[in-house]
Design a protein around this motif. Structure first.
Motif, short mmCIF file in Angstrom:
data_model
loop_
_atom_site.label_atom_id
_atom_site.label_comp_id
_atom_site.label_asym_id
_atom_site.label_seq_id
_atom_site.Cartn_x
_atom_site.Cartn_y
_atom_site.Cartn_z
N LEU A 1 -56.57 45.95 -8.87
CA LEU A 1 -55.23 46.47 -8.58
C LEU A 1 -54.54 45.68 -7.49
O LEU A 1 -53.33 45.46 -7.54
CB LEU A 1 -55.30 47.96 -8.23
CG LEU A 1 -55.72 48.90 -9.36
CD1 LEU A 1 -55.76 50.34 -8.87
CD2 LEU A 1 -54.81 48.75 -10.57
N ASN A 2 -55.29 45.24 -6.50
CA ASN A 2 -54.70 44.41 -5.44
C ASN A 2 -54.14 43.12 -6.01
O ASN A 2 -53.05 42.69 -5.64
CB ASN A 2 -55.74 44.11 -4.37
CG ASN A 2 -55.19 43.21 -3.29
OD1 ASN A 2 -54.27 43.59 -2.58
ND2 ASN A 2 -55.73 42.01 -3.19
N VAL B 1 -49.79 53.09 -9.97
CA VAL B 1 -50.84 52.30 -9.31
C VAL B 1 -51.05 52.71 -7.86
O VAL B 1 -52.15 52.60 -7.32
CB VAL B 1 -50.53 50.79 -9.43
CG1 VAL B 1 -51.45 49.96 -8.57
CG2 VAL B 1 -50.61 50.34 -10.88
N CYS C 1 -45.79 48.45 -11.09
CA CYS C 1 -46.96 49.14 -10.53
C CYS C 1 -46.59 50.55 -10.10
O CYS C 1 -47.32 51.51 -10.35
CB CYS C 1 -47.53 48.35 -9.34
SG CYS C 1 -48.45 46.88 -9.80
N LEU D 1 -54.68 53.31 -5.35
CA LEU D 1 -54.78 52.42 -4.19
C LEU D 1 -54.81 53.21 -2.89
O LEU D 1 -55.61 52.91 -2.00
CB LEU D 1 -53.61 51.42 -4.18
CG LEU D 1 -53.74 50.23 -5.12
CD1 LEU D 1 -52.46 49.39 -5.08
CD2 LEU D 1 -54.95 49.38 -4.78
N VAL E 1 -54.68 48.70 -17.03
CA VAL E 1 -54.21 49.21 -15.75
C VAL E 1 -54.47 50.71 -15.62
O VAL E 1 -55.10 51.16 -14.66
CB VAL E 1 -52.71 48.88 -15.52
CG1 VAL E 1 -52.23 49.47 -14.21
CG2 VAL E 1 -52.50 47.37 -15.53
N ALA F 1 -50.89 44.02 -7.72
CA ALA F 1 -49.85 44.53 -6.83
C ALA F 1 -49.37 43.51 -5.80
O ALA F 1 -48.32 43.69 -5.20
CB ALA F 1 -50.35 45.79 -6.12
#
Length: 116
Positions: free
Chosen positions: A83-84, A101, A96, A105, A61, A87
Motif C-alpha cells: 500500500l505504501n 486505502v 487510494c 494504513l 488493492v 500511495a
C-alpha cells in the motif's frame, strides 16, 4: 513469483500476462506464507508507477484490506509495503482515498512492530 516481480526486466511480462490478478488470488490463501509472498510480489510491482493502473484495475488493492489485521507479522509488513508503494505516488492519492486505502494504513500505523 515474488522474486520475478522484483526484477524490473520481468515486470512488464508478468503484468501483461495476468500476474497481478494471479497474485491477488494468492492473497485469499489460508497459508500466511502464500499471502506474504503474494504481497511482496505486488509490492515489488507497485514500485514502478507504470504498473499502477493494472494493479488498481485488479482486485489486489481491496483484497489486502483484511490482511492489515492478520495475526502474522510478515503479512502485515507486506500489506504496508504494497500500500505504501501505491500511495507514495501523488497521482494515486485520490484513487487510494476513494478505494479506502487510508483505513488499513492508519490501522498499520498503530502496529506494535515498528517495521510495519
Amino acid at each position: 513469483l515474488a522474486l520475478l516481480c522484483a526484477k524490473w526486466g520481468s515486470q512488464q511480462g508478468l503484468v501483461d500476462n495476468n500476474g497481478v490478478q494471479t497474485l491477488a488470488e494468492f492473497l485469499q490463501d489460508s497459508d500466511p506464507a502464500v499471502s506474504r509472498y503474494a504481497l511482496f510480489g505486488l509490492g515489488n510491482l507497485a514500485v514502478q508507477t507504470c504498473n499502477h493502473k493494472k494493479i488498481f484495475d485488479s482486485s489486489a488493492v481491496t483484497s489486502v484490506f483484511p490482511l492489515a489485521r492478520n495475526h502474522n507479522l510478515e503479512v502485515r509488513r507486506g500489506v504496508a509495503f504494497f500500500l505504501n508503494n501505491l500511495a507514495t505516488s501523488p497521482e494515486n492519492h485520490r484513487r487510494c482515498e476513494s478505494m479506502g486505502v487510508l483505513r488499513p494504513l492508519v490501522h498499520l500505523l498503530s502496529d506494535e512492530d515498528l517495521d510495519v
